[in-house]
Write a protein that holds these residues in place. Structure first.
Motif, PDB file in Angstrom:
ATOM      1  N   ASP A   1       0.979  -1.436  -0.047  1.00 49.39           N
ATOM      2  CA  ASP A   1       0.068  -0.013  -0.057  1.00 49.39           C
ATOM      3  C   ASP A   1       0.981   1.254   0.090  1.00 49.39           C
ATOM      4  O   ASP A   1       1.806   1.282   0.846  1.00 49.39           O
ATOM      5  CB  ASP A   1      -0.866  -0.113   1.420  1.00 49.39           C
ATOM      6  N   HIS A   2       0.617   2.373  -0.679  1.00 51.17           N
ATOM      7  CA  HIS A   2       1.345   3.494  -0.931  1.00 51.17           C
ATOM      8  C   HIS A   2       2.874   3.367  -1.146  1.00 51.17           C
ATOM      9  O   HIS A   2       3.770   3.822  -0.336  1.00 51.17           O
ATOM     10  CB  HIS A   2       0.983   4.125   0.179  1.00 51.17           C
TER      11      HIS A   2
ATOM     12  N   HIS B   1      -7.264  10.058   4.473  1.00 52.63           N
ATOM     13  CA  HIS B   1      -6.595   9.153   5.734  1.00 52.63           C
ATOM     14  C   HIS B   1      -7.174   9.516   6.920  1.00 52.63           C
ATOM     15  O   HIS B   1      -7.093  10.551   7.505  1.00 52.63           O
ATOM     16  CB  HIS B   1      -5.376   8.931   5.514  1.00 52.63           C
TER      17      HIS B   1
ATOM     18  N   HIS C   1      -9.335   5.277  -1.116  1.00 50.51           N
ATOM     19  CA  HIS C   1      -8.565   5.207  -0.107  1.00 50.51           C
ATOM     20  C   HIS C   1      -9.517   6.101   0.911  1.00 50.51           C
ATOM     21  O   HIS C   1     -10.398   6.989   0.507  1.00 50.51           O
ATOM     22  CB  HIS C   1      -7.305   5.923  -0.504  1.00 50.51           C
TER      23      HIS C   1
ATOM     24  N   ASN D   1     -10.005   0.579   0.671  1.00 50.81           N
ATOM     25  CA  ASN D   1      -8.913   0.489   1.712  1.00 50.81           C
ATOM     26  C   ASN D   1      -9.510   0.817   3.066  1.00 50.81           C
ATOM     27  O   ASN D   1     -10.252   1.746   3.516  1.00 50.81           O
ATOM     28  CB  ASN D   1      -7.780   1.636   1.414  1.00 50.81           C
TER      29      ASN D   1
HETATM   30 ZN    ZN Z   1      -4.303   5.118   1.206  1.00 49.73          ZN
END
Ligand code: ZN
Ligand code: PH4
Length: 304
Positions: free
Chosen positions: A81-82, A177, A207, A250
């Motif tokens: 992820d990322h 986030h 996300h 996510n």
């Molecule tokens: Zn993310």
């Protein structure tokens, strides 16, 4: 079993549901996610960020997943992820990841396109799926806005998809986030999402999608925490986004809130206990419950 992310993306896109992508940094979260997926008969992405790798070490995180690759009948991918660099992607490939995100969304468009194309040329021959991001999630931690939000441009998304050969795209449509999303009312740019899907027909990734459920926020605040103004994406907005073409969601903050709320309550109630398992087991159970709830919300129950 451990499978390529391509399989999960393609089936979700074909049948119009979303696969949960759950972050883990330790054994307790990993076990909770896999047991939840097993009970819901659902596919999942098990995902780790670079900071998760910094915390636990990639040998531990990838090693645990490979150790159980045949212990669960549901299909699961191990996803970076990322990922912020080609080096990071190469390390993941080295440790048997079956899906990666290269996140160059904070760089100029041309750079994002070139590096993403490079990552696809490395991963696709190995059957590893590649996710990229266009636009910029506003990175809001503790109510402090850190980066300027940039929403995805649907026309650019079409060009980017064709120019890179990615398997999945994460369009920035207003989420952030963490537990403090949105300045005012929660709002996702559904019209923009619809246009990205129409122009790319790619599996899309949401996300910053956690619901930040008030029962966990309240419990954390009751037992010594201080989450003022915590707010997430309403379940109905997640459903709507999936209807419009989101195929991977996510989910990290919801697992953290479930874990920490139980831990704080147990630590405050069982004042004589010093066996970590007495606290971690119920916390792990609570994570499992919230993962099951999210899997059902994503429509992926029974889709293994
Ligand atoms: Zn993310
Ligand atoms: O989209 C999300 C999670 O969104 P959420 O906070 O709404 O769960 N993610 O990609 C998880 C990002 C976790 O990063 P880190 O390990 O550095 O803290």
């Amino acid at each position: 079993p451990l499978v390529s992310g391509k399989l999960l993306f393609e089936r979700a896109n074909e049948f119009g549901f979303a696969v949960g992508a759950f972050n883990f940094n330790n054994m307790e979260f990993l076990k909770a996610i896999l047991e939840a997926a097993q009970e819901e008969e659902a596919p999942v992405f098990l995902q780790t960020t670079e900071s998760a790798i910094g915390y636990a070490g990639i040998e531990f995180l990838a090693g645990m997943v490979h150790a159980v690759k045949d212990s669960y009948k549901v299909p699961f991918a191990l996803h970076l992820d990322h990922g912020r660099s080609v080096e990071s992607v190469l390390l993941a490939i080295r440790y048997g990841y079956t899906s990666v995100m290269i996140d160059y969304s904070d760089k100029p468009y041309k750079e994002n396109l070139e590096v993403t194309r490079k990552v696809v040329s490395l991963c696709s021959p190995l059957g590893i799926s590649v996710e990229a991001e266009l636009g910029r999630l506003v990175g809001r931690e503790d109510e402090v806005e850190s980066v300027e939000e940039v929403l995805v441009d649907p026309e650019q998304a079409k060009e980017f998809a064709l120019g890179t050969g990615i398997d999945a795209l994460a369009p920035a449509i207003g989420t952030a986030h963490g537990a403090f999303k949105f300045k005012g009312e929660p709002r996702l740019d559904f019209e923009r999402l619809r246009r990205v899907k129409e122009r790319t027909n790619l599996p899309l990734v949401l996300h910053g999608a956690s619901g930040v459920y008030y029962e966990y926020v309240n419990e954390i605040n009751m037992y010594g925490g201080e989450l003022k103004g915590a707010r997430g994406v309403p379940d109905d907005d997640v459903r709507r986004a999936i209807e419009l073409g989101i195929n991977k969601v996510n989910t990290d903050t919801d697992l953290r809130l479930a874990f920490i709320s139980t831990l704080r309550r147990m630590m405050s109630e069982e004042r004589r206990n010093v066996d970590p398992r007495k606290f971690l087991k119920p916390a792990m159970e609570e994570v499992k419950e919230v993962v099951k709830r999210r899997i059902r919300l994503y429509g992926s129950s029974g889709k293994a």
